[in-house]
Write a protein that holds these residues in place. Structure first.
Motif, mmCIF file in Angstrom:
data_model
loop_
_atom_site.group_PDB
_atom_site.id
_atom_site.type_symbol
_atom_site.label_atom_id
_atom_site.label_comp_id
_atom_site.label_asym_id
_atom_site.label_seq_id
_atom_site.Cartn_x
_atom_site.Cartn_y
_atom_site.Cartn_z
ATOM 1 N N ASP A 257 -0.506 -7.652 4.736
ATOM 2 C CA ASP A 257 -0.178 -6.633 3.726
ATOM 3 C C ASP A 257 -0.032 -5.262 4.385
ATOM 4 O O ASP A 257 -0.731 -4.301 4.047
ATOM 5 C CB ASP A 257 -1.263 -6.571 2.647
ATOM 6 C CG ASP A 257 -1.342 -7.846 1.843
ATOM 7 O OD1 ASP A 257 -0.280 -8.438 1.576
ATOM 8 O OD2 ASP A 257 -2.469 -8.250 1.496
ATOM 9 N N LEU A 259 1.172 -1.526 5.754
ATOM 10 C CA LEU A 259 1.518 -0.313 5.033
ATOM 11 C C LEU A 259 2.996 0.013 5.235
ATOM 12 O O LEU A 259 3.527 -0.116 6.337
ATOM 13 C CB LEU A 259 0.678 0.858 5.554
ATOM 14 C CG LEU A 259 0.684 2.142 4.726
ATOM 15 C CD1 LEU A 259 0.066 1.893 3.360
ATOM 16 C CD2 LEU A 259 -0.062 3.248 5.461
ATOM 17 N N ASN A 545 4.639 2.932 -5.225
ATOM 18 C CA ASN A 545 4.188 1.753 -4.491
ATOM 19 C C ASN A 545 5.110 1.384 -3.322
ATOM 20 O O ASN A 545 4.940 0.348 -2.698
ATOM 21 C CB ASN A 545 4.051 0.555 -5.441
ATOM 22 C CG ASN A 545 5.385 0.155 -6.074
ATOM 23 O OD1 ASN A 545 6.419 0.758 -5.800
ATOM 24 N ND2 ASN A 545 5.350 -0.859 -6.940
ATOM 25 N N ARG A 591 1.237 7.082 1.003
ATOM 26 C CA ARG A 591 0.467 5.858 0.793
ATOM 27 C C ARG A 591 -0.566 5.667 1.890
ATOM 28 O O ARG A 591 -0.342 6.016 3.055
ATOM 29 C CB ARG A 591 1.401 4.639 0.769
ATOM 30 C CG ARG A 591 2.249 4.557 -0.464
ATOM 31 C CD ARG A 591 3.141 3.330 -0.436
ATOM 32 N NE ARG A 591 4.200 3.451 0.554
ATOM 33 C CZ ARG A 591 5.332 4.114 0.335
ATOM 34 N NH1 ARG A 591 5.524 4.737 -0.802
ATOM 35 N NH2 ARG A 591 6.267 4.162 1.265
ATOM 36 N N ALA A 593 -4.168 2.881 3.082
ATOM 37 C CA ALA A 593 -4.813 1.582 2.872
ATOM 38 C C ALA A 593 -5.999 1.431 3.811
ATOM 39 O O ALA A 593 -6.113 2.126 4.822
ATOM 40 C CB ALA A 593 -3.814 0.442 3.091
ATOM 41 N N TRP A 595 -8.232 -1.775 5.794
ATOM 42 C CA TRP A 595 -8.260 -3.191 6.149
ATOM 43 C C TRP A 595 -9.625 -3.585 6.690
ATOM 44 O O TRP A 595 -10.294 -2.782 7.389
ATOM 45 C CB TRP A 595 -7.234 -3.507 7.238
ATOM 46 C CG TRP A 595 -5.824 -3.591 6.775
ATOM 47 C CD1 TRP A 595 -5.122 -4.702 6.392
ATOM 48 C CD2 TRP A 595 -4.908 -2.496 6.658
ATOM 49 N NE1 TRP A 595 -3.836 -4.371 6.044
ATOM 50 C CE2 TRP A 595 -3.679 -3.020 6.200
ATOM 51 C CE3 TRP A 595 -5.016 -1.123 6.901
ATOM 52 C CZ2 TRP A 595 -2.567 -2.218 5.984
ATOM 53 C CZ3 TRP A 595 -3.914 -0.322 6.683
ATOM 54 C CH2 TRP A 595 -2.707 -0.873 6.227
ATOM 55 N N ARG A 602 -6.358 -6.694 3.641
ATOM 56 C CA ARG A 602 -6.268 -5.324 3.133
ATOM 57 C C ARG A 602 -7.214 -5.188 1.956
ATOM 58 O O ARG A 602 -7.037 -5.848 0.927
ATOM 59 C CB ARG A 602 -4.834 -4.997 2.713
ATOM 60 C CG ARG A 602 -4.634 -3.503 2.439
ATOM 61 C CD ARG A 602 -3.177 -3.141 2.251
ATOM 62 N NE ARG A 602 -2.678 -3.574 0.950
ATOM 63 C CZ ARG A 602 -1.430 -3.412 0.545
ATOM 64 N NH1 ARG A 602 -0.546 -2.865 1.365
ATOM 65 N NH2 ARG A 602 -1.050 -3.827 -0.649
ATOM 66 N N TYR A 605 -5.810 -0.264 -1.437
ATOM 67 C CA TYR A 605 -4.480 0.331 -1.321
ATOM 68 C C TYR A 605 -4.494 1.593 -2.169
ATOM 69 O O TYR A 605 -4.757 1.530 -3.378
ATOM 70 C CB TYR A 605 -3.422 -0.654 -1.808
ATOM 71 C CG TYR A 605 -2.002 -0.183 -1.687
ATOM 72 C CD1 TYR A 605 -1.483 0.234 -0.464
ATOM 73 C CD2 TYR A 605 -1.159 -0.165 -2.800
ATOM 74 C CE1 TYR A 605 -0.169 0.651 -0.350
ATOM 75 C CE2 TYR A 605 0.165 0.242 -2.696
ATOM 76 C CZ TYR A 605 0.649 0.659 -1.471
ATOM 77 O OH TYR A 605 1.950 1.077 -1.354
#
Length: 886
Positions: A257, A259, A545, A591, A593, A595, A602, A605
């Motif tokens: 997942d 970024l 998103n 954005r 995130a 992990w 991930r 988010y």
């Protein structure tokens, strides 16, 4: 280290040097064939390619010769390549570089000879640090001209003996120097008006004519196909410049997942069939209806791409002015060309069919290049004109504007590529009919319309902001200048869209971009990111998103959305990791995130964050800036439980993270600049309880440091009144200053413990009248690290103020305990040093650029994330290097 090795280290840190046998093998073969015809110098010649926006080749002491990719594009055949290499080898054989170094040592350092065991690296740094303290001796330009003539003569003779056509070197120089065959005459010599380049061409032709007749009548050497194949391979090269070489890898994985990077540009094709989306790593080509991915072009250094007018191709150019055309149907590159702007460009503009490139250069001149031939169609000096002597308020205002604005001229092409128009903020303008190559007269009304910001909306219409009456900005015919309409516009920048009814304006009110309806005379649609375009009544914009959204121009909800395939990351806004490197948090502009790197999952988010740190708990602390309707927030997030707690933060608060301490700065001036009064309050990051406070009533410093180390670095001008106040409070700091009074160009760095507010030491940094300038600073343990504009990383002891070591490199990071330092020395190249022994412990060559790198708490492991989001965990130490290795 020899001087040649030192120069090479600095070059590697500044440019992408290509060490790939597939490309350098041909260059070496030609260079060796010429070198064999020169007197034995005892040097071992080596030949390298490097990437830069300049037509250039040069040699450095020790026998290394560097050729830019742009020069390779400028060459016409192998004979010209041999001539260029012969010239550079001529410099080396004549020992001109060595003589130049000796002259610098004598003039700058006062040294006439060097002891046998002298540390040349230290001497080289002394030169960098004092170069502006002494003026260059008179007559140095004459010496330089003589040196060029000698190198030309030696190179010409070696080329002829090697079997190449000697006339190729004068032909190449005539194009490069833009002398157009002009060699001056006895009359221009008499009045001293013969230009140095004309004299040089004359001497080259004279040396050529003195060669034996057999040399002058030779046929071309080498196979034309071999040169053409090599030249194409150099121009098409997309590698990083070296092979992958990594040791001590404990983990290697691609993040799940991953970024997505931010979209920087959208463009619809003229027929509306395609949509282009561009991020930091490349260009996506999509169909509009249905909204569907077609293919991607990997282009991390590309400027803004566009569609050709016939909607069949994508065209763009790189930062090094390499122009590319890609066929959409075949999904392949169909042409590539390098524009020979000898000194690069400050601003650029590419025509819709990629046939022309406008270039505003650092010397204030404007040029328009024919991309295919490299010819200049327009050349205008002083296109941004400070005025006579650049005196008075007007001249100072222009100078300040030039320094503080990246874009000081506007260059636009008509959508059908008939016209090129450019203007500067100092009133200069130029217009050219690209089909007839005739200049277009810019009338008074038209001049007013293009003086500020303007754009074409149709092949024969422009809209431009009236600088003095922006509410009555003009829509005008081109080139007649006849006013069609007036529209209210503000202080913004105008761009065309795929629908002539609309223009794109950046910024607009509270948004970075808006769609302006020229008929309704107002903004009808705005976006959260600056990337946007309009075709028909549909607008393309990026969703929060990361999806691409197609909207009706008056609706907030998208009609169609698409998630793009994974691209590559550009430079991150921030990155943070837990002490054991299990948890990793990264953020782009919009954005972010977190992990769990252990399970490659991930965990969270989130929207983009501007500050971040980690404390035991486990918990991440994030500073989220205001974004659209979301207010600024200070948040605590657990990656395990995924619980989030938010705290209210004033939008204007200046917050800095230093370990588990939070610094809140209250500025007396809105500019927040150094030397302005500022109050500092430190709080515990988790409890938000006060730790200490401090005031700088006579002006504050620049604040530096990082969340990992818990050390604050205060950067002062050494004669600042605020620093004087600090030294009256702590006489230990005063002892760090030299006995002689500091100058206006000197700095002082004060290191403070973030938890207690107590001084731990300081470093005085003289810059030799700005021979170098500090740009970044950080501290951990007893180490202070400073990066300067000479691509150097400087290491000092905080406790003693002593200079301990210097390296070439960039983007350093220190382990929290202050034992290890990692720095980049070119794209994808990392070096790790033990700060106790000052020896290199590890060296890594990665296949992709590095997005971020973070040490574990104990400094024994290093996390490296590449632009393709491949994550490495590396074991540090265990590799010894000889004493003095850099």
């Amino acid at each position: 280290m020899e001087f040649g090795e030192i120069f090479a280290e600095q070059l590697n840190s500044k440019y992408q040097v290509i060490d790939d046998e597939a490309l350098t093998g041909y260059l070496t073969r030609v260079g060796d064939s010429v070198a064999r015809q020169l007197p034995d110098s005892g040097l071992h010649y080596r030949f390298f390619l490097y990437d830069a926006a300049e037509v250039q080749a040069f040699g450095i002491p020790g026998g290394r010769v560097y050729v830019s990719r742009k020069l390779v594009a400028f060459l016409k055949n192998e004979n010209e390549l041999a001539g260029v290499l012969g010239h550079e080898l001529g410099h080396l054989v004549a020992r001109q570089q060595a003589a130049g170094v000796s002259r610098i040592l004598r003039n700058v350092l006062g040294l006439t000879n060097l002891p046998e065991n002298e540390n040349l690296f230290d001497r080289f740094n002394q030169i960098l640090e004092t170069s502006r303290m002494k003026k260059a001796p008179a007559g140095s330009s004459m010496e330089g001209e003589r040196a060029q003539l000698i190198a030309d003569q030696l190179g010409l003779q070696a080329v002829a003996r090697a079997g190449y056509i000697p006339g190729s070197l004068p032909e190449f120089m005539d194009r490069l120097l833009q002398t157009k065959g002009n060699t001056g005459s006895w009359l221009t010599d008499l009045f001293g008006t013969t230009k140095p380049n004309a004299k040089r061409l004359r001497e080259l032709l004279k040396d050529q004519s003195a060669l034996p007749a057999a040399c002058l009548s030779r046929q071309p050497v080498g196979q034309a196909d071999a040169f053409t194949h090599w030249q194409a391979a150099v121009l098409h090269y997309r590698g990083i410049g070296h092979a992958e070489k990594i040791s001590g890898v404990s983990e290697r994985k691609v993040l799940n997942d991953p970024l997505r990077g931010d979209i920087n540009a959208f463009h619809f094709s003229t027929d509306g069939k395609y949509l282009l989306a561009q991020d930091d790593g490349g260009i996506y080509v999509l169909t509009r209806d249905p909204l569907k991915f077609v293919f991607r072009i990997d282009a991390p250094d590309a400027e803004e791409a566009q569609f050709s007018p016939d909607s069949r191709s994508v065209v763009f150019f790189s930062t090094s002015l390499r122009v590319e055309t890609w066929d959409i149907e075949r999904q392949e590159q169909t042409s590539v060309a390098d524009v020979p702007a000898v000194h690069g460009c400050r601003q650029t503009a590419l025509s819709p069919n990629a046939r022309f490139l406008g270039c505003f250069q650092g010397d204030m001149s404007l040029s328009l290049f024919d991309v295919a031939t490299g010819d200049k169609l327009v050349e205008k000096e002083k296109f941004f004109d400070f005025g006579p002597g650049f005196s008075g308020y007007g001249g100072l205002f222009k100078f300040f504007f030039f320094l503080t604005h990246r874009e000081v001229v506007t260059m636009r092409f008509s959508p059908d590529e008939t016209y090129f128009v450019a203007s500067s903020r100092t009133g200069e303008d130029v217009a050219l009919n690209l089909r007839t190559r005739e200049k277009v007269k810019v009338s008074g009304a038209l001049h007013d319309a293009i003086h500020h910001s303007f754009t074409f909306i149709r092949p024969d219409q422009i809209v431009g902001i009236d600088e003095f009456s922006p509410l009555k900005s003009r829509v005008a015919e081109f080139p007649s200048g006849k006013v069609i309409d007036h529209v209210p516009l503000g202080e913004t920048t105008l761009f065309s869209s795929a629908n002539p009814k609309y223009i794109i304006v950046r910024p607009v009110i509270d948004h970075p971009v808006g769609v302006y309806d020229l008929e309704k005379k107002r903004v009808v649609f705005s976006g959260r990111n600056s990337a946007m375009d309009v075709w028909g009544e549909q607008a393309a914009s990026e969703r929060l998103n990361g999806e691409v959204g197609i909207y009706k121009t008056r609706e907030a909800k998208p009609d169609f959305t698409l998630q793009l395939p994974l691209g590559k990351l550009g430079r991150l806004q921030t990155a943070v990791a837990s002490p054991d490197l299990r948890w990793l948090g990264i953020s782009t502009r919009t954005r972010g995130a977190i992990w769990d790197t252990l399970g490659n999952v991930r965990s969270l988010y989130v929207r983009g964050f501007q500050n971040a740190t980690y404390t035991q708990g486990p918990a991440f602390f994030f500073d989220f800036p205001k974004f659209e309707k979301m207010e600024r927030e200070f948040s605590i997030m657990s990656p395990v439980t995924k619980q989030v707690r938010n705290r209210t933060v004033n939008e204007d608060d200046d917050l800095r993270f230093f370990g588990n301490a939070l610094l809140k700065l209250k500025h007396a001036d809105k500019s927040r600049g150094p030397n302005q009064p500022v109050d500092v309050e430190a709080m515990d990051m988790a409890l938000m309880t006060p730790l200490w406070s401090h005031s700088f009533p006579k002006g504050g410093p620049g604040f530096g440091g990082s969340p990992e180390t818990g050390k604050i670095v205060l950067a002062w001008k050494a004669r600042a009144a605020g620093l004087h106040e600090e030294m009256l409070r702590d006489t230990e700091l005063l002892n760090r200053l030299p006995k002689a009074a500091p100058t206006e160009t000197d700095y002082f760095f004060q290191v403070v413990d973030a938890r207690t507010g107590k001084n731990t030491g300081g470093v005085f940094l003289p810059t030799g009248k700005y021979s170098f300038v500090p740009e970044y600073w950080n501290s951990a343990g007893d180490s202070l690290v400073i990066v300067d504009n000479q691509h150097r990383v400087l290491l000092y002891s905080v406790a003693t103020g002593e200079a301990k070591k210097k390296w070439f490199g960039d983007r350093p990071r220190i382990s929290a305990d202050g034992q290890f330092l990692v720095l980049e020395n070119g794209r994808g190249h990392l070096r790790v040093f033990d700060l106790k022994t000052l020896q290199r412990t590890n060296e890594y060559f990665f296949a992709e650029p590095i997005a971020t790198k973070i040490f574990s708490q104990d400094g024994r492991h290093l996390l490296v994330l590449l632009s393709d989001q491949t994550l490495f965990k590396l074991e540090i130490g265990g590799i010894s290097t000889p004493p003095g290795a850099n």
